[in-house]
Write a protein that holds these residues in place. Structure first.
Motif, mmCIF file in Angstrom:
data_model
loop_
_atom_site.group_PDB
_atom_site.id
_atom_site.type_symbol
_atom_site.label_atom_id
_atom_site.label_comp_id
_atom_site.label_asym_id
_atom_site.label_seq_id
_atom_site.Cartn_x
_atom_site.Cartn_y
_atom_site.Cartn_z
ATOM 1 N N VAL A 228 0.798 -1.115 -0.055
ATOM 2 C CA VAL A 228 0.099 -0.065 -0.096
ATOM 3 C C VAL A 228 1.034 0.922 -0.045
ATOM 4 C CG1 VAL A 228 -1.890 1.153 1.051
ATOM 5 C CG2 VAL A 228 -1.764 -1.441 1.280
ATOM 6 N N THR A 229 0.536 2.099 -0.747
ATOM 7 C CA THR A 229 1.406 3.533 -1.026
ATOM 8 C C THR A 229 0.560 4.519 -0.883
ATOM 9 O OG1 THR A 229 1.181 3.535 -3.405
ATOM 10 C CG2 THR A 229 3.206 2.495 -2.483
ATOM 11 N N ALA A 230 1.030 5.728 -0.331
ATOM 12 C CA ALA A 230 0.324 6.981 -0.045
ATOM 13 C C ALA A 230 1.566 8.081 -0.196
ATOM 14 C CB ALA A 230 -0.573 7.324 0.986
ATOM 15 N N VAL A 231 0.777 9.365 -0.172
ATOM 16 C CA VAL A 231 1.639 10.318 0.129
ATOM 17 C C VAL A 231 1.695 10.671 1.569
ATOM 18 C CG1 VAL A 231 1.919 12.946 -0.320
ATOM 19 C CG2 VAL A 231 1.267 11.248 -2.138
ATOM 20 N N GLY A 232 2.819 11.119 2.397
ATOM 21 C CA GLY A 232 2.809 11.078 3.680
ATOM 22 C C GLY A 232 2.586 12.475 4.219
ATOM 23 N N THR A 233 2.420 12.781 5.248
ATOM 24 C CA THR A 233 2.008 13.882 5.758
ATOM 25 C C THR A 233 3.129 15.139 5.495
ATOM 26 O OG1 THR A 233 3.139 13.422 7.888
ATOM 27 C CG2 THR A 233 0.570 13.039 7.965
ATOM 28 N N GLY A 234 4.243 14.871 5.267
ATOM 29 C CA GLY A 234 5.442 15.602 4.934
ATOM 30 C C GLY A 234 5.545 15.856 3.311
ATOM 31 N N GLY A 235 4.655 15.215 2.476
ATOM 32 C CA GLY A 235 4.733 15.229 1.176
ATOM 33 C C GLY A 235 5.683 14.005 0.390
ATOM 34 N N GLN A 236 6.188 13.262 1.266
ATOM 35 C CA GLN A 236 7.194 12.138 0.829
ATOM 36 C C GLN A 236 6.122 10.916 0.333
ATOM 37 O OE1 GLN A 236 6.004 12.739 4.006
ATOM 38 N NE2 GLN A 236 6.557 10.822 5.424
ATOM 39 N N SER A 237 6.809 9.969 -0.128
ATOM 40 C CA SER A 237 6.175 8.813 -0.785
ATOM 41 C C SER A 237 6.225 7.819 0.576
ATOM 42 C CB SER A 237 6.688 8.017 -1.976
ATOM 43 O OG SER A 237 6.424 9.033 -3.051
ATOM 44 N N VAL A 238 5.346 7.175 0.940
ATOM 45 C CA VAL A 238 5.216 6.136 1.947
ATOM 46 C C VAL A 238 4.830 4.796 1.563
ATOM 47 C CG1 VAL A 238 5.295 7.717 3.908
ATOM 48 C CG2 VAL A 238 2.904 6.920 3.050
ATOM 49 N N GLY A 239 5.197 3.624 1.797
ATOM 50 C CA GLY A 239 4.504 2.547 1.423
ATOM 51 C C GLY A 239 4.788 1.481 2.499
ATOM 52 N N MET A 240 4.114 0.166 2.482
ATOM 53 C CA MET A 240 4.314 -0.632 3.354
ATOM 54 C C MET A 240 3.536 -1.803 2.779
ATOM 55 S SD MET A 240 1.773 0.202 6.463
ATOM 56 C CE MET A 240 2.087 -1.246 7.253
ATOM 57 N N THR A 241 4.334 -3.347 3.353
ATOM 58 C CA THR A 241 3.675 -4.501 2.964
ATOM 59 C C THR A 241 2.419 -4.942 3.782
ATOM 60 O OG1 THR A 241 5.770 -5.211 2.180
ATOM 61 C CG2 THR A 241 4.234 -6.947 2.608
ATOM 62 N N VAL A 242 1.429 -5.266 3.190
ATOM 63 C CA VAL A 242 0.231 -5.475 4.106
ATOM 64 C C VAL A 242 -0.469 -6.996 3.437
ATOM 65 C CG1 VAL A 242 -2.206 -4.792 4.234
ATOM 66 C CG2 VAL A 242 -0.197 -3.214 4.365
ATOM 67 N N ASN A 243 -0.792 -7.741 4.182
ATOM 68 C CA ASN A 243 -1.597 -9.160 3.797
ATOM 69 C C ASN A 243 -2.857 -8.977 4.600
ATOM 70 O OD1 ASN A 243 -0.799 -9.687 6.294
ATOM 71 N ND2 ASN A 243 -0.479 -12.049 5.599
ATOM 72 N N SER A 244 -3.105 -7.931 5.139
ATOM 73 C CA SER A 244 -4.632 -7.863 5.678
ATOM 74 C C SER A 244 -5.581 -7.280 4.722
ATOM 75 C CB SER A 244 -4.817 -7.077 7.033
ATOM 76 O OG SER A 244 -4.194 -5.792 6.779
ATOM 77 N N PHE A 245 -5.629 -7.535 3.531
ATOM 78 C CA PHE A 245 -6.578 -6.794 2.497
ATOM 79 C C PHE A 245 -7.526 -7.536 2.030
ATOM 80 C CE2 PHE A 245 -7.148 -6.487 -2.265
ATOM 81 C CZ PHE A 245 -7.864 -5.069 -2.172
ATOM 82 N N ASN A 246 -8.820 -6.854 1.819
ATOM 83 C CA ASN A 246 -10.035 -7.778 1.677
ATOM 84 C C ASN A 246 -10.775 -6.962 0.659
ATOM 85 O OD1 ASN A 246 -11.758 -9.797 1.339
ATOM 86 N ND2 ASN A 246 -11.767 -10.232 3.354
ATOM 87 N N SER A 247 -11.731 -7.583 -0.305
ATOM 88 C CA SER A 247 -12.933 -6.715 -0.819
ATOM 89 C C SER A 247 -14.107 -6.739 0.210
ATOM 90 C CB SER A 247 -13.438 -7.678 -2.168
ATOM 91 O OG SER A 247 -13.721 -9.077 -1.894
ATOM 92 N N VAL A 248 -14.775 -5.819 0.032
ATOM 93 C CA VAL A 248 -15.948 -5.419 0.926
ATOM 94 C C VAL A 248 -17.153 -5.271 0.121
ATOM 95 C CG1 VAL A 248 -17.128 -3.733 2.517
ATOM 96 C CG2 VAL A 248 -14.458 -4.173 2.677
ATOM 97 N N SER A 249 -17.176 -4.567 -1.102
ATOM 98 C CA SER A 249 -18.489 -4.468 -1.791
ATOM 99 C C SER A 249 -18.191 -3.945 -3.185
ATOM 100 C CB SER A 249 -19.196 -3.276 -1.274
ATOM 101 O OG SER A 249 -20.338 -2.695 -1.712
#
Length: 167
Positions: A33-54
């Motif tokens: 999962v990637t995003a733009v951090g609070t300081g404008g930097q690129s952030v990312g992390m490995t996640v296996n708790s992903f699921n569809s909802v709807s």
């Protein structure tokens, strides 16, 4: 050998190591999962708790540990991208699971929704805006509305009982 663990409605009796091992019997895909951090930097992390909802509306969820180094970045992000990794991307999973070094240093990322970094390769990618956040004990559950997605059709990287697997 199997073990029966009955908590009798008291979670303090749970053997967390045994619980982790039992939860590992559920094979999952691996995402970054990637995003733009609070300081404008690129952030990312490995996640296996992903699921569809709807499907209608298109919603997905994932969860983040409250002790994660980038917890505040993701909790405050208005948008993020969930990349389902391909079976040949174990190194990307390991890179984004580590802390410290610039995880994006050797990647040529595209720019997605709200400036979110999009990895150059993946099995599928879901660009989301944050819809809801829920308390989940030592985690926060993030629900995102899928605004755009791409499916490359490649085989996913799998995690089962603490190890990477391939289909």
């Amino acid at each position: 050998m199997s073990a029966d663990h009955d908590t009798k409605n008291n979670s303090s009796n749970i053997d967390t190591n045994a619980l982790r091992n039992a939860l590992g019997s559920f094979a999952t895909g691996i995402t970054v999962v990637t995003a733009v951090g609070t300081g404008g930097q690129s952030v990312g992390m490995t996640v296996n708790s992903f699921n569809s909802v709807s499907l209608n509306p298109p919603l997905v969820l994932w969860s983040i540990d409250r002790n994660s180094n980038c917890f505040n970045d993701f909790i405050n992000a208005n948008a993020y991208a969930v990349h389902v990794l391909s079976q040949d991307q174990q190194n990307i999973s390991n890179t984004f699971a580590s802390s410290g070094a610039d995880k994006f240093a050797d990647l040529s990322c595209a720019t997605g929704l709200s400036g979110v970094p999009i990895l150059p390769k993946y099995s599928a990618c879901f660009e989301c805006v944050t819809e809801q956040q829920y308390d989940g004990g030592d985690h926060v559950i993030l629900v995102g509305r899928v605004m755009k997605f791409t499916d490359s059709g490649s085989l996913p990287l799998i995690f089962y009982r603490g190890n990477y697997k391939k289909l």
